[in-house]
Design an enzyme around this catalytic site. Structure first.
Site, mmCIF file in Angstrom:
data_model
loop_
_atom_site.group_PDB
_atom_site.id
_atom_site.type_symbol
_atom_site.label_atom_id
_atom_site.label_comp_id
_atom_site.label_asym_id
_atom_site.label_seq_id
_atom_site.Cartn_x
_atom_site.Cartn_y
_atom_site.Cartn_z
ATOM 1 N N HIS A 100 0.606 -1.143 0.118
ATOM 2 C CA HIS A 100 -0.059 -0.032 -0.134
ATOM 3 C C HIS A 100 0.928 1.049 0.058
ATOM 4 O O HIS A 100 2.117 1.043 0.593
ATOM 5 C CB HIS A 100 -0.849 0.177 1.334
ATOM 6 C CG HIS A 100 -1.914 -1.130 1.436
ATOM 7 N ND1 HIS A 100 -1.394 -2.424 2.024
ATOM 8 C CD2 HIS A 100 -3.209 -1.068 1.348
ATOM 9 C CE1 HIS A 100 -2.638 -2.942 2.001
ATOM 10 N NE2 HIS A 100 -3.272 -2.546 1.703
ATOM 11 N N ASP A 103 1.979 2.082 3.383
ATOM 12 C CA ASP A 103 3.406 0.862 3.813
ATOM 13 C C ASP A 103 4.440 1.628 3.884
ATOM 14 O O ASP A 103 5.499 1.271 4.492
ATOM 15 C CB ASP A 103 3.054 -0.367 3.370
ATOM 16 C CG ASP A 103 1.797 -0.834 3.587
ATOM 17 O OD1 ASP A 103 0.965 -0.676 4.327
ATOM 18 O OD2 ASP A 103 1.297 -1.873 2.682
#
Length: 440
Positions: A100, A103
């Site tokens: 993501h 992330d």
């Protein structure tokens, strides 16, 4: 000293080895049905569970003490996390990873900060990919963690939230394209409702469809050749999600004319939460023409939530691979480990144990599925079961040669009296067990 410096690269040592940091069944170069195991499996490690999750749960704080999770400069910690991640990918020998946007980069305090931080980290990830040879299977945007998304992203009642989400997806899709990603995933974790009392279902579905149409347009505008994938899940975090399961997603795509643009990324634990088997969701995706990729994990049958454990059932995965192999295998997709170690598994080695064991399970299942496909008695018996539909009478029905009335008249004139035929389920189950366990 790097975080995994004391851990050697994982090698194939065969089933007789008792080394816990070695592959016992996964031999990347072993050929199965004309391709190597690595080519069949296309294994990816996810960023979020492996390097982002701090080991917390709803009853307790983070149990892990990863260096990149300690206080300090946010971008420096993001680079430290990336260094550890690529060391892990390289030592594990996995060809792909997934992430993501948030992330890999700190979100910052504004949309501008988000964009700047993400751009810097995309540059850094590109350098790490080039140095290691590890590739991006897919990227995505986190449109569910921040409180702004409590009422959804695309389905939010506030158009400013829709705009923020669109900005994140725009940047994440651009980054995926730049990093050579082969897919882009859309998971609507908050695209659903908590109560119907404050929800306009038609409006929210229309908003979601508009958002997806904008993503499709942007994909083509920038020249991204990868696949767009929706990841079905029935609930959690919302009470009810609009991407409930494969069939629901397909119906939604058809309703809004998106069925030729978007496919599905199927997670095993999401299938079980929807009351389906993993096998069912994969088979259904192929039947509907929307199969894309897989998130490999498992749930706990005693728990009603998404536990994201590492897969450990050769039986379950054999049937999943049987469907994938008999339909030609992965194209842009692969096997992404959307799985995490348990909260008590605090040692760096535990991250390797989880992935090594799961990769061995994939390898075993692949080989067992290949046995089923090579001499496909299941398919032969299945075709035999429907053989009458290939005869002239069956084909006349399917091709429109009868109306309902004329078919009824014909059946009465011929005195149709069909006999029930065995479904032979027990025989079919024995064939599967023979492939898995070598029974004769």
């Amino acid at each position: 000293m790097s975080y995994f410096e004391h851990i050697p690269a994982i090698r194939y040592e065969g089933p007789q080895s008792d080394n816990p940091l070695a592959y016992h069944h996964y031999d990347a170069e072993k050929r199965v049905l004309g391709k190597t195991m690595a080519e069949h499996l296309r294994i990816a490690v996810c960023y979020w569970h492996t390097f982002v999750w701090p080991g917390h749960d709803i009853f307790g704080q983070g149990a892990f003490q990863r260096p990149w999770q300690q206080p300090g400069d946010a971008l420096e910690r993001a680079r430290l996390k990336a260094d550890a991640a690529f060391e892990f990918f390289t030592k594990l020998g996995t060809p792909f990873y997934t992430f993501h946007d948030t992330d890999v980069a700190p979100e910052g305090d504004s949309l501008r900060e988000y964009a700047a931080n993400f751009a810097r980290m995309v540059d850094y990830l590109g350098e790490r990919q080039q140095a290691s040879g590890v590739r991006l299977l897919w990227g995505t945007a986190n449109l569910f963690s921040h409180p702004r998304f409590a009422a959804g992203a695309a389905t939010n009642p506030n158009p400013d939230v829709f705009a923020w989400a669109a900005t994140q997806v725009c940047h994440a899709l651009d980054a995926t394209h730049r990093l050579g990603g082969e897919n882009y995933v859309l998971w609507g974790g908050r695209e659903g409702y908590e109560t119907l009392l404050n929800t306009d279902l038609k409006r929210e579905r229309d908003q979601f469809a508009r958002f997806l149409s904008m993503v499709v347009e942007h994909k083509h505008r920038i020249g991204f050749k990868g696949a767009l994938l929706i990841e079905p899940k029935p609930q959690e975090p919302t009470k009810h999600q609009y991407d409930y399961d494969v069939a629901t997603v397909h119906g939604f795509l058809v309703q809004y004319g998106l069925q030729n643009e978007i496919r599905v990324n199927i997670e095993a634990n999401h299938a079980t939460l929807a009351g389906h088997s993993f096998h069912h969701e994969i088979a259904n995706a192929f039947a509907l023409g929307v199969f894309g990729s897989v998130d490999a994990n498992r749930g706990d049958p005693q728990n009603g939530w998404d536990t994201d454990q590492f897969p450990n059932s050769v039986e379950e995965l054999t049937l999943a691979f049987y469907e994938i192999l008999r339909h030609g295998g992965f194209t842009t997709g692969g096997m992404n480990f959307d799985a995490k170690v348990r909260r008590q598994s605090v040692d760096p080695e535990d991250l390797f144990y989880g992935h090594v064991g799961a990769i061995d399970v994939l390898a075993l299942a692949l080989e067992r599925a290949a046995v089923l496909v090579e001499n496909d008695r299941l398919d032969a018996l299945r075709r035999q079961r429907y053989a009458q539909w290939d005869d002239a009478f069956g084909q006349k029905i399917l091709s429109g040669g009868y109306t309902l009335q004329s078919l009824a008249d014909d059946a009465l004139a011929r005195g149709v009296d069909p006999r029930h035929a065995s479904g032979a389920q027990e025989r079919l189950e024995n064939i599967v067990n023979q492939a898995i366990y070598g029974l004769r």
